[in-house]
Scaffold this motif. Structure first.
Motif, short mmCIF file in Angstrom:
data_model
loop_
_atom_site.label_atom_id
_atom_site.label_comp_id
_atom_site.label_asym_id
_atom_site.label_seq_id
_atom_site.Cartn_x
_atom_site.Cartn_y
_atom_site.Cartn_z
N GLY A 192 0.82 -1.21 0.00
CA GLY A 192 0.00 0.00 0.00
C GLY A 192 0.86 1.26 0.00
N GLN A 193 0.19 2.40 -0.04
CA GLN A 193 0.91 3.67 -0.15
C GLN A 193 1.81 3.93 1.06
OE1 GLN A 193 -1.50 6.99 -2.22
NE2 GLN A 193 -3.06 5.70 -1.30
N LEU A 194 1.32 3.64 2.26
CA LEU A 194 2.13 3.81 3.45
C LEU A 194 3.12 2.66 3.61
CD1 LEU A 194 2.80 5.37 6.04
CD2 LEU A 194 0.98 4.07 7.19
N GLY A 195 2.66 1.44 3.37
CA GLY A 195 3.50 0.27 3.57
C GLY A 195 4.79 0.31 2.77
N ARG A 196 4.71 0.70 1.51
CA ARG A 196 5.92 0.76 0.69
C ARG A 196 6.92 1.77 1.25
NH1 ARG A 196 6.23 -1.86 -4.02
NH2 ARG A 196 4.33 -2.84 -4.86
N LEU A 197 6.41 2.88 1.76
CA LEU A 197 7.29 3.89 2.32
C LEU A 197 7.95 3.39 3.61
CD1 LEU A 197 5.07 7.05 1.74
CD2 LEU A 197 7.18 6.46 0.53
N VAL A 198 7.20 2.64 4.40
CA VAL A 198 7.79 2.06 5.62
C VAL A 198 8.90 1.09 5.25
CG1 VAL A 198 7.37 0.64 7.66
CG2 VAL A 198 5.69 2.36 6.97
N ILE A 199 8.67 0.25 4.25
CA ILE A 199 9.70 -0.68 3.80
C ILE A 199 10.94 0.09 3.36
CG2 ILE A 199 10.34 -2.38 2.05
CD1 ILE A 199 8.47 -3.63 3.98
N ASP A 200 10.75 1.16 2.60
CA ASP A 200 11.89 1.98 2.15
C ASP A 200 12.70 2.47 3.35
OD1 ASP A 200 11.17 1.69 -0.50
OD2 ASP A 200 10.18 3.65 -0.64
N GLU A 201 12.00 2.96 4.36
CA GLU A 201 12.67 3.48 5.55
C GLU A 201 13.42 2.36 6.29
OE1 GLU A 201 13.12 6.41 7.00
OE2 GLU A 201 12.00 7.64 5.57
N LEU A 202 12.79 1.21 6.39
CA LEU A 202 13.44 0.09 7.08
C LEU A 202 14.71 -0.34 6.37
CD1 LEU A 202 10.33 -2.07 8.05
CD2 LEU A 202 11.80 -0.78 9.61
N LEU A 203 14.66 -0.38 5.05
CA LEU A 203 15.83 -0.83 4.29
C LEU A 203 16.99 0.16 4.38
CD1 LEU A 203 14.15 -2.41 1.15
CD2 LEU A 203 15.05 -3.55 3.19
N ASP A 204 16.68 1.39 4.78
CA ASP A 204 17.76 2.36 5.03
C ASP A 204 18.39 2.17 6.41
OD1 ASP A 204 17.57 3.65 2.60
OD2 ASP A 204 16.22 5.21 3.32
N ARG A 205 17.72 1.36 7.25
CA ARG A 205 18.16 1.22 8.64
C ARG A 205 18.69 -0.16 8.99
NH1 ARG A 205 14.88 5.15 12.02
NH2 ARG A 205 13.85 6.53 10.53
N VAL A 206 18.13 -1.20 8.37
CA VAL A 206 18.50 -2.57 8.72
C VAL A 206 18.73 -3.39 7.45
CG1 VAL A 206 17.19 -2.50 10.90
CG2 VAL A 206 16.09 -3.34 8.80
N PRO A 207 19.42 -4.52 7.54
CA PRO A 207 19.61 -5.37 6.36
C PRO A 207 18.28 -5.90 5.83
CG PRO A 207 21.12 -5.99 8.13
CD PRO A 207 20.13 -5.03 8.72
N ALA A 208 18.20 -6.10 4.53
CA ALA A 208 16.96 -6.56 3.90
C ALA A 208 16.49 -7.88 4.47
CB ALA A 208 17.14 -6.67 2.39
N GLU A 209 17.42 -8.75 4.85
CA GLU A 209 17.02 -10.06 5.36
C GLU A 209 16.32 -9.98 6.72
OE1 GLU A 209 21.60 -9.80 5.88
OE2 GLU A 209 20.09 -9.22 4.38
N ALA A 210 16.36 -8.80 7.33
CA ALA A 210 15.67 -8.62 8.61
C ALA A 210 14.23 -8.14 8.43
CB ALA A 210 16.43 -7.62 9.48
N VAL A 211 13.83 -7.89 7.19
CA VAL A 211 12.51 -7.30 6.91
C VAL A 211 11.63 -8.31 6.18
CG1 VAL A 211 11.29 -5.41 5.77
CG2 VAL A 211 13.58 -5.03 6.74
N ALA A 212 10.37 -8.39 6.63
CA ALA A 212 9.38 -9.25 5.96
C ALA A 212 8.15 -8.42 5.64
CB ALA A 212 9.00 -10.43 6.84
N ALA A 213 7.53 -8.72 4.52
CA ALA A 213 6.34 -8.00 4.07
C ALA A 213 5.17 -8.97 3.96
CB ALA A 213 6.60 -7.35 2.71
N VAL A 214 4.07 -8.65 4.62
CA VAL A 214 2.85 -9.46 4.50
C VAL A 214 2.01 -8.87 3.38
CG1 VAL A 214 0.76 -10.25 5.65
CG2 VAL A 214 2.90 -10.09 6.93
N VAL A 215 1.77 -9.68 2.35
CA VAL A 215 1.08 -9.21 1.15
C VAL A 215 0.03 -10.23 0.73
CG1 VAL A 215 3.10 -7.93 0.35
CG2 VAL A 215 2.78 -10.28 -0.40
N ARG A 216 -0.94 -9.78 -0.01
CA ARG A 216 -1.96 -10.69 -0.54
C ARG A 216 -1.50 -11.35 -1.82
NH1 ARG A 216 -7.35 -7.05 -0.53
NH2 ARG A 216 -5.84 -5.58 -1.39
N ASP A 217 -0.67 -10.65 -2.59
CA ASP A 217 -0.29 -11.11 -3.92
C ASP A 217 1.22 -10.98 -4.08
OD1 ASP A 217 0.18 -11.49 -6.63
OD2 ASP A 217 -1.54 -10.30 -7.29
#
Length: 288
Positions: free
Chosen positions: A10-35
């Motif tokens: 979503g519009q907010l979710g993608r921005l949160v992911i962007d922020e997280l990837l600036d702070r932590v390694p990608a392997e530490a981040v998971a995204a819950v999605v329908r598709d």
């Protein structure tokens, strides 16, 4: 343990992911999605994809794991959100997550307009669950107004029934940065906290119209109309009646000062002043 973002495409979710990837390694981040296909871009960046649909509780069983720090981004389907959010809360509880952060609404239990009701019910459900929580009570997104400037420019008018009420808005990117700070900061600093998030500077609709005029070079005025008239204008423009009613009621809340709060939680979490509305207006016009 992962940092998990629901509604990640979503519009907010993608921005949160962007922020997280600036702070932590990608392997530490998971995204819950329908598709997963829709989220292919996230996977290409190294984000783990987990399937989960708010409206299908059975799909949420594997969305979370013990120790995860989870951001529940509120659903967009007004009238269905309590059931949807409750399903996510139950799955997070069963998994034993370490933190459930929720994007609610400015004012929390004190918010006195209908659009806040599902957020208040969700906060109560989280409290009742006993989960370790953080409430991110987001104020209004500036993009709620700047995302559709075409009719304002076409008619030379900002139309609302908000009177002289003020809105302390900020763009989604600022709220996303705050969410990322809460998800990556020390747990003991954020658990059991409710953050009232709003822009540093509030604005009236007359001031908003003046900012649009300055940025566009067109004459733009603010036209305050009665609620019934505004409702008719919105429906006549093709807005569904139920949503027109929501917009009118929000303007009434603005007139009462419900969205004018100017605390410093948002700027403190993001470590900088919130983005001025003039900047968001200019960006919207440049992308139009």
């Amino acid at each position: 343990m992962s940092i998990v973002v629901t509604g990640a495409t979503g519009q907010l979710g993608r921005l949160v992911i962007d922020e997280l990837l600036d702070r932590v390694p990608a392997e530490a981040v998971a995204a819950v999605v329908r598709d997963k296909d829709k989220a292919a871009g996230l996977a290409e960046r190294g984000v783990e994809l987990r399937i989960g649909d708010y409206s299908r509780p059975e799909t949420l069983a594997d969305a979370f794991a013990a120790g995860d720090r989870v951001l529940l981004i509120s659903g967009s389907e007004v009238g269905q959100r309590v059931a949807q959010h409750t399903a996510v809360i139950a799955a997070a509880k069963a998994a034993g997550v370490a933190q459930l952060a929720y994007t609610g609404i400015l004012g929390g239990p004190e918010a006195d307009f209908g659009l806040a009701d599902e957020h208040k019910a969700t906060e109560q459900a989280i409290l009742d669950s006993g989960l370790p929580y953080t409430f991110l009570r987001n104020g209004w997104y500036t993009e709620n107004y700047t995302a559709n400037l075409a009719p304002v420019l076409a008619h030379g008018a900002v139309v609302a029934n908000a009177g002289e009420g003020r809105v302390a808005s900020a763009p989604r990117a600022d709220y996303a940065a705050a969410a990322a700070a809460v998800l990556t900061g020390p747990l003991d600093e954020h658990l059991g906290r409710a953050y009232e998030l709003s822009g540093d500077v509030s604005w009236s609709f007359a001031e908003y119209a003046a900012q649009v005029a300055q940025a566009s070079g067109q004459e733009i005025t603010y036209t305050n109309v009665p609620a019934a008239t505004h409702r008719e204008i919105l429906v006549g423009a093709g807005v569904p009646a139920f949503f027109a009613e929501i917009l009118v009621e929000v303007d009434e809340a603005v007139a009462r000062g419900a969205l004018a709060a100017r605390g410093d939680d948002l700027s403190r979490l993001i470590g900088r002043p919130t983005t001025p509305i003039a900047e968001t207006i200019r960006a919207a016009l440049a992308g139009a």
